[in-house]
Design a protein around this motif. Sequence first.
Motif, mmCIF file in Angstrom:
data_model
loop_
_atom_site.group_PDB
_atom_site.id
_atom_site.type_symbol
_atom_site.label_atom_id
_atom_site.label_comp_id
_atom_site.label_asym_id
_atom_site.label_seq_id
_atom_site.Cartn_x
_atom_site.Cartn_y
_atom_site.Cartn_z
ATOM 1 N N LEU A 211 0.913 -1.150 0.026
ATOM 2 C CA LEU A 211 0.088 0.094 0.046
ATOM 3 C C LEU A 211 0.852 1.277 0.121
ATOM 4 C CD1 LEU A 211 -2.687 -0.929 2.783
ATOM 5 C CD2 LEU A 211 -3.060 -1.124 0.007
ATOM 6 N N VAL A 227 -6.205 3.465 5.375
ATOM 7 C CA VAL A 227 -5.189 2.568 4.729
ATOM 8 C C VAL A 227 -4.810 1.504 5.811
ATOM 9 C CG1 VAL A 227 -2.788 2.417 3.992
ATOM 10 C CG2 VAL A 227 -4.246 4.208 3.237
ATOM 11 N N ASP A 228 -4.518 2.167 6.924
ATOM 12 C CA ASP A 228 -3.988 1.289 8.166
ATOM 13 C C ASP A 228 -5.020 0.484 8.761
ATOM 14 O OD1 ASP A 228 -1.612 2.005 7.468
ATOM 15 O OD2 ASP A 228 -1.421 3.887 9.047
ATOM 16 N N ALA A 232 -5.836 -2.536 5.712
ATOM 17 C CA ALA A 232 -5.369 -3.734 5.775
ATOM 18 C C ALA A 232 -6.469 -4.813 6.508
ATOM 19 C CB ALA A 232 -4.693 -3.050 7.259
ATOM 20 N N ARG A 244 3.265 -1.661 4.014
ATOM 21 C CA ARG A 244 2.956 -0.178 3.932
ATOM 22 C C ARG A 244 4.122 0.655 3.714
ATOM 23 N NH1 ARG A 244 1.797 5.338 5.552
ATOM 24 N NH2 ARG A 244 -0.453 5.502 6.743
#
Length: 298
Positions: A211, A227-228, A232, A244
Amino acid sequence: RLAEMAARADAPRLLALARVQMESVVGELEVRAIRRGEVLRQRAALGTRYARPRIFQAVSDLLDYMPTHLVAVPLYPHDSRALRGTCLKELERTLAERGAKAPPLLVVEPWFDSPAYLEALARRAGEALASLPAASRAAATMLFVAFYPAPNPRDAFPAQLARTAAGVVERLASPIPHRIGTLVREGRAGLDPADRALTEAARAGARAVVLVPIGGMLDDIETVVAVDVELAAKAAELGLAVARAPSFNIERDGILLLADLVEARLRAAGLGGGELRPDWAERTGAKLAGTPTRVAAP
């Protein structure tokens, strides 16, 4: 849900990162001026669109020092009317309200295809790729992600994202499939939502995903959650190993890049700012010109 709540609780630390980034850029500019034998009188302020400190507050603080010019540095490498554009529109409106008291405004141009920016991103992406287990790395895909909240038919944003992604991938040591996804669920202007791009990558045989956030120079809370936490979790659901690429935040290469952009804008306006330092590559391990640097991944 608990993971998202924990991420949002980290908002004060993310704002502190933004302040440190700003102060580090100012410090770098002052050091360069001293080396040139110049005295640089400058002030800096951080302003945001929707949270404190707001843009109008930042302008008010700066105008107290009666500057001869204002330099705006939108922390978005790409030109999106909904992101960079709204920030600049609010800034221009705030200055217009000041009338004759407002100094001239200089705006740093987008840097989505700057060699220094692409080299730094490629280094981050390559290191993230190298962190994956060898078996997963051999069947990995790279997913470049950014927010694109309000598409505009005249917006160059999608094409600029594509140029950034292509510029990063060509600088990697080995070819790797890549996709671009937006961090909004419905997708924008021909760009798939990131979770759909993940699903399609898995269907195409990917076993891992790297990512790579490319929408800004800082981790804001929306990016961290999207994102995280969310992406994920989606990758885990699809059985994909995840790595990432870190954002620039307060890393040295990002500070140097922003300082170079400010100096370039000052020079373009005939205000000096010195020369772009030729030792940038030496200080960061990056290469600014010539053939792309290849970032090795074991």
